[in-house]
Design a protein around this motif. Structure first.
Motif, PDB file in Angstrom:
ATOM      1  N   PHE A  37       7.104  -4.500  -2.685  1.00  0.00           N
ATOM      2  CA  PHE A  37       8.165  -3.429  -3.204  1.00  0.00           C
ATOM      3  C   PHE A  37       7.262  -2.181  -3.414  1.00  0.00           C
ATOM      4  CE2 PHE A  37       9.738  -0.896  -6.593  1.00  0.00           C
ATOM      5  CZ  PHE A  37      10.716  -0.501  -6.103  1.00  0.00           C
ATOM      6  N   MET A  38       6.283  -2.256  -4.271  1.00  0.00           N
ATOM      7  CA  MET A  38       5.441  -1.186  -4.743  1.00  0.00           C
ATOM      8  C   MET A  38       4.666  -0.578  -3.547  1.00  0.00           C
ATOM      9  SD  MET A  38       5.233   0.536  -7.468  1.00  0.00           S
ATOM     10  CE  MET A  38       4.784   2.202  -6.879  1.00  0.00           C
ATOM     11  N   THR A  39       4.244  -1.419  -2.597  1.00  0.00           N
ATOM     12  CA  THR A  39       3.293  -1.062  -1.362  1.00  0.00           C
ATOM     13  C   THR A  39       4.241  -0.167  -0.684  1.00  0.00           C
ATOM     14  OG1 THR A  39       1.681  -2.801  -1.669  1.00  0.00           O
ATOM     15  CG2 THR A  39       2.008  -1.702   0.526  1.00  0.00           C
ATOM     16  N   THR A  40       5.457  -0.544  -0.512  1.00  0.00           N
ATOM     17  CA  THR A  40       6.502  -0.249   0.318  1.00  0.00           C
ATOM     18  C   THR A  40       7.162   1.240  -0.224  1.00  0.00           C
ATOM     19  OG1 THR A  40       7.368  -2.214   1.157  1.00  0.00           O
ATOM     20  CG2 THR A  40       8.792  -0.220   1.489  1.00  0.00           C
ATOM     21  N   MET A  41       7.076   1.250  -1.487  1.00  0.00           N
ATOM     22  CA  MET A  41       7.551   2.561  -2.160  1.00  0.00           C
ATOM     23  C   MET A  41       6.502   3.598  -2.070  1.00  0.00           C
ATOM     24  SD  MET A  41       9.686   4.489  -3.570  1.00  0.00           S
ATOM     25  CE  MET A  41      11.023   3.141  -4.354  1.00  0.00           C
ATOM     26  N   ILE A  59       6.946   2.605   6.568  1.00  0.00           N
ATOM     27  CA  ILE A  59       7.589   2.028   5.715  1.00  0.00           C
ATOM     28  C   ILE A  59       7.871   0.507   6.030  1.00  0.00           C
ATOM     29  CG2 ILE A  59       9.825   1.902   4.245  1.00  0.00           C
ATOM     30  CD1 ILE A  59       9.666   4.958   4.653  1.00  0.00           C
ATOM     31  N   THR A  60       8.308   0.376   7.189  1.00  0.00           N
ATOM     32  CA  THR A  60       8.263  -1.312   7.695  1.00  0.00           C
ATOM     33  C   THR A  60       7.000  -1.895   7.673  1.00  0.00           C
ATOM     34  OG1 THR A  60      10.466  -0.043   8.791  1.00  0.00           O
ATOM     35  CG2 THR A  60       9.431  -2.481   9.556  1.00  0.00           C
ATOM     36  N   MET A  61       6.121  -1.252   8.213  1.00  0.00           N
ATOM     37  CA  MET A  61       4.744  -2.057   8.122  1.00  0.00           C
ATOM     38  C   MET A  61       4.380  -2.449   6.716  1.00  0.00           C
ATOM     39  SD  MET A  61       1.355  -0.478   9.744  1.00  0.00           S
ATOM     40  CE  MET A  61       2.061   0.162  11.455  1.00  0.00           C
ATOM     41  N   ALA A  62       4.587  -1.642   5.688  1.00  0.00           N
ATOM     42  CA  ALA A  62       4.496  -2.232   4.399  1.00  0.00           C
ATOM     43  C   ALA A  62       5.263  -3.070   3.834  1.00  0.00           C
ATOM     44  CB  ALA A  62       4.516  -0.713   3.562  1.00  0.00           C
ATOM     45  N   ARG A 120      -3.170   2.715   8.857  1.00  0.00           N
ATOM     46  CA  ARG A 120      -4.439   3.046   7.894  1.00  0.00           C
ATOM     47  C   ARG A 120      -3.669   3.531   6.412  1.00  0.00           C
ATOM     48  NH1 ARG A 120      -6.431   4.360  12.794  1.00  0.00           N
ATOM     49  NH2 ARG A 120      -5.904   6.615  12.446  1.00  0.00           N
ATOM     50  N   LEU A 121      -2.723   4.249   6.598  1.00  0.00           N
ATOM     51  CA  LEU A 121      -1.811   4.729   5.523  1.00  0.00           C
ATOM     52  C   LEU A 121      -1.399   3.603   4.679  1.00  0.00           C
ATOM     53  CD1 LEU A 121      -0.211   8.000   6.924  1.00  0.00           C
ATOM     54  CD2 LEU A 121      -2.053   8.011   4.712  1.00  0.00           C
ATOM     55  N   ALA A 122      -0.616   2.566   5.400  1.00  0.00           N
ATOM     56  CA  ALA A 122      -0.030   1.445   4.811  1.00  0.00           C
ATOM     57  C   ALA A 122      -0.963   0.584   4.313  1.00  0.00           C
ATOM     58  CB  ALA A 122       0.495   0.505   5.993  1.00  0.00           C
ATOM     59  N   ARG A 123      -2.359   0.516   4.843  1.00  0.00           N
ATOM     60  CA  ARG A 123      -3.442  -0.249   4.151  1.00  0.00           C
ATOM     61  C   ARG A 123      -3.919   0.409   2.906  1.00  0.00           C
ATOM     62  NH1 ARG A 123      -5.510  -4.604   6.947  1.00  0.00           N
ATOM     63  NH2 ARG A 123      -7.425  -4.519   6.012  1.00  0.00           N
ATOM     64  N   ASP A 124      -3.797   1.592   2.762  1.00  0.00           N
ATOM     65  CA  ASP A 124      -4.186   2.264   1.474  1.00  0.00           C
ATOM     66  C   ASP A 124      -3.313   2.054   0.680  1.00  0.00           C
ATOM     67  OD1 ASP A 124      -6.634   3.351   2.643  1.00  0.00           O
ATOM     68  OD2 ASP A 124      -5.945   5.537   2.610  1.00  0.00           O
ATOM     69  N   ALA A 125      -2.020   2.051   1.154  1.00  0.00           N
ATOM     70  CA  ALA A 125      -0.718   1.985  -0.124  1.00  0.00           C
ATOM     71  C   ALA A 125      -1.065   0.375  -0.562  1.00  0.00           C
ATOM     72  CB  ALA A 125       0.463   1.968   0.661  1.00  0.00           C
ATOM     73  N   ASP A 126      -1.290  -0.554   0.293  1.00  0.00           N
ATOM     74  CA  ASP A 126      -1.693  -1.839  -0.421  1.00  0.00           C
ATOM     75  C   ASP A 126      -2.634  -1.680  -1.307  1.00  0.00           C
ATOM     76  OD1 ASP A 126      -1.614  -4.607  -0.167  1.00  0.00           O
ATOM     77  OD2 ASP A 126      -3.374  -4.773   1.331  1.00  0.00           O
ATOM     78  N   GLN A 127      -3.692  -1.088  -1.245  1.00  0.00           N
ATOM     79  CA  GLN A 127      -4.775  -1.040  -2.214  1.00  0.00           C
ATOM     80  C   GLN A 127      -4.190  -0.149  -3.298  1.00  0.00           C
ATOM     81  OE1 GLN A 127      -7.506  -2.734  -2.061  1.00  0.00           O
ATOM     82  NE2 GLN A 127      -6.484  -3.418  -0.032  1.00  0.00           N
TER      83      GLN A 127
END
Length: 191
Positions: A37-41, A59-62, A120-127
């Motif tokens: 949820f937080m990664t997607t937000m 957003i879907t990737m997250a 790369r942005l989604a991976r950053d959001a994950d971190q």
């Protein structure tokens, strides 16, 4: 429709599945679903900061980046030195029979390969999601996050991710509360 419902029940398991890294951290806890949820937000916010990216893809990737963990469990960096999750097989089995199964697999592959700006942005959001949890734990007095935060910062791949990280580190986890608390505290009250 039965296959779709089975898929939804399976992904619902992620609400109950704890993220394993907190055991090594010694503080905090979070389910895989809470992390997703937080990664997607964060990806939603980034999609507004980076208007040229494919918003839906980002957003879907997250949203799907940790789906295989419903079958493999959440393995942290220490565990991955000894156990290799069969994430591709888990995703293939999980998405079998779904009209959108190939899309799920494709998004997960792109995320894992960091083969696009969105990935790369989604991976950053994950971190960044993990960084926010670490920062909160640090702000409430835990000592171990201080050791972990530099590792998270070093994993960031984009300027946007690094800017958000800088702001996270310059903030306290509860600044938003005090900045928006409009009522004066009663005399003699500290909180």
């Amino acid at each position: 429709m039965k296959r779709v419902v089975d898929f939804l029940f399976e992904t619902n398991i992620l609400k109950e599945l704890p993220r394993s890294g907190y055991t090594f951290l010694g503080t905090g806890r979070e389910s895989v679903a809470e992390h997703i949820f937080m990664t997607t937000m964060i990806c939603f916010v980034i999609s507004r900061m980076e208007p040229e990216v494919d918003r839906e893809k980002l957003i879907t990737m997250a949203l799907v980046h940790d789906l295989p963990e419903a079958r493999t469990g959440d393995l942290n960096y220490v565990q991955k030195q000894y156990v290799r999750p069969l994430e591709d097989k888990a995703m293939a089995d999980m998405s079998k029979g779904l009209d959108f199964g190939d899309e799920l697999k494709s998004l997960l592959d792109e995320f894992n390969e960091s083969s696009s700006k969105e990935a790369r942005l989604a991976r950053d959001a994950d971190q960044l999601s993990f960084m926010m949890e670490l920062k909160k734990q640090h702000d409430i007095g835990a000592l171990s996050p201080e050791k972990w935060l530099p590792f998270i910062e070093n994993r960031l791949q984009t300027d946007t991710g690094r800017k958000i990280a800088g702001s996270i580190m310059a903030s306290s986890w509860d600044d938003w509360w005090f900045a928006n608390y409009s009522e004066p505290l009663p005399a003699g009250k500290n909180t």
